[in-house]
Enzyme design. Structure first.
Site, mmCIF file in Angstrom:
data_model
loop_
_atom_site.group_PDB
_atom_site.id
_atom_site.type_symbol
_atom_site.label_atom_id
_atom_site.label_comp_id
_atom_site.label_asym_id
_atom_site.label_seq_id
_atom_site.Cartn_x
_atom_site.Cartn_y
_atom_site.Cartn_z
ATOM 1 C CG ASP A 294 -1.730 0.536 1.443
ATOM 2 O OD1 ASP A 294 -2.644 2.113 0.698
ATOM 3 O OD2 ASP A 294 -2.954 1.107 1.566
ATOM 4 N NE ARG A 296 -4.357 2.934 0.275
ATOM 5 C CZ ARG A 296 -5.921 2.377 0.732
ATOM 6 N NH1 ARG A 296 -6.930 2.936 0.557
ATOM 7 N NH2 ARG A 296 -5.582 1.422 1.757
#
Length: 362
Positions: A294, A296
């Site tokens: 991930d 983000r």
């Protein structure tokens, strides 16, 4: 070298150059590196680099693991291009699209000595440009003359490296009323980062009381799910369910963060989808592309909430990492509100992987 706000301009130009296949030059640690994104490199510029001397292909440790290349530097691997390497060969190393069709790409020789801080910065830059995390790098005394001759973007690495890890300040540039199906009383706020990055949005429902925990959601943009109604994920139903809950509650704030594909961009997300069609799960696909599980940055959500006057939330989420980051950034999560909607036969495996590998509470 104190560049101040000018550094944002330099990095924004560098990202644009890399996307267009134009080299940039990174300096620091006694080095001057010519850097070009592998994905967008053109034949003429590639040939020019090869004519000037040795060229390395810098990959992430994740991509190197797939290619069975030794990443002596841990998170990056510096692959020495053999004398007969073509641009097609280089781009096949960077892009996993043909890994199964053409599995034999090695053995690969990787470097193990020397400082690679600038190589890490180069990877960070192409990631921020939403390109494949792979760069062609040449350490040559011709780098600075070339930069001057061709007006290439020159990046002072020792100043830029800590800067790119910082969260850019977001400015609330405008807000206006937008009546929606979920709620007549809706306002859309546009937040623009000072580093020239992508804008992010906040949808404010009703008139939330800033003295109480607000019903909130951090929603990452998902073009396929939110717009196309894709059945491969649960994003669209989560978006609609969160807005409906805020409408029923009479107040709330939904942050729509432009971090498509867990932060890798739509093009790379489609590459991950193609890998999923070959049998890899979402995490495995990201790794084969060279990304982490991930990518983000949930600090964005905390900054927007605080700029809007919220310091406490009832967070609509199944992701404990969002809760942890809110708390770390000074936003109290008074309650986690589960958001379990959108299960389909097509996304059953996807949701199972989110629970097993990413820790989602499903």
């Amino acid at each position: 070298m104190g560049l101040g706000p000018e550094l944002n301009d330099i990095l924004a130009r560098a990202r644009a150059d890399l996307r267009m296949g134009v080299p940039v030059v990174l300096t620091g640690h006694g080095q001057a590196l010519i850097v070009m994104a592998a994905e967008t490199a053109g034949a003429a510029r590639f040939a020019l680099m090869r004519a000037q001397g040795t060229v390395d292909l810098v990959l992430t440790g994740r991509r190197a693991e797939t290619l069975k290349a030794r990443a002596y530097d841990g998170d990056v691997a510096r692959v020495v291009l053999p004398g007969d390497a073509t641009l097609n060969w280089v781009q096949a190393l960077a892009d996993p699209a043909d890994d199964l069709r053409v599995p034999m790409k090695g053995p690969l020789n990787t470097r193990r000595d020397g400082n690679c801080d600038l190589h890490r910065l180069a990877i960070t830059l192409v990631k921020s440009a939403r390109l494949l995390p792979a760069v062609l790098v040449q350490d040559t005394r011709e780098a600075l003359p070339l930069a001057a001759r061709e007006n290439l973007t020159l990046i002072p690495g020792e100043v830029a490296t800590p800067h790119v890890m910082e969260l850019a300040t977001l400015d609330n540039v405008v807000a206006a009323r937008v009546p929606m199906q979920a709620a007549q009383e809706g306002r859309l706020h546009i937040f623009r980062p000072e580093d020239g990055g992508e804008e992010h949005y906040a949808i404010e429902i009703g008139r939330p009381d800033r003295s109480k925990p607000v019903l909130a959601r951090l929603h990452s943009a998902c073009f396929t799910g939110d717009v196309l109604g894709s059945l491969k994920c649960d994003c669209g139903p989560q978006l609609n369910a969160a807005l409906a809950a805020m409408g029923a509650n009479g107040a709330g704030v939904l942050l729509y963060l432009n971090q498509e594909g867990r932060g890798i961009g739509l093009a790379n997300k489609m590459r991950a989808y193609a890998l999923q069609d070959q049998g890899f799960d979402t995490v495995e696909a990201n790794h084969r592309l060279g990304f982490e599980d991930d990518e983000r940055d949930f600090r964005l959500g905390a900054q927007i909430l605080q700029k809007m006057g919220f310091d406490s939330v009832r967070l609509l989420t199944n992701n404990p990492k969002k809760i942890a980051m809110m708390e770390r950034c000074g936003v109290t999560v008074a309650e986690r509100v589960p958001l379990q909607v959108g299960q389909t036969p097509e996304n059953e495996k996807y949701l199972a992987v989110k629970a097993a590998k990413s820790g989602h509470l499903l």
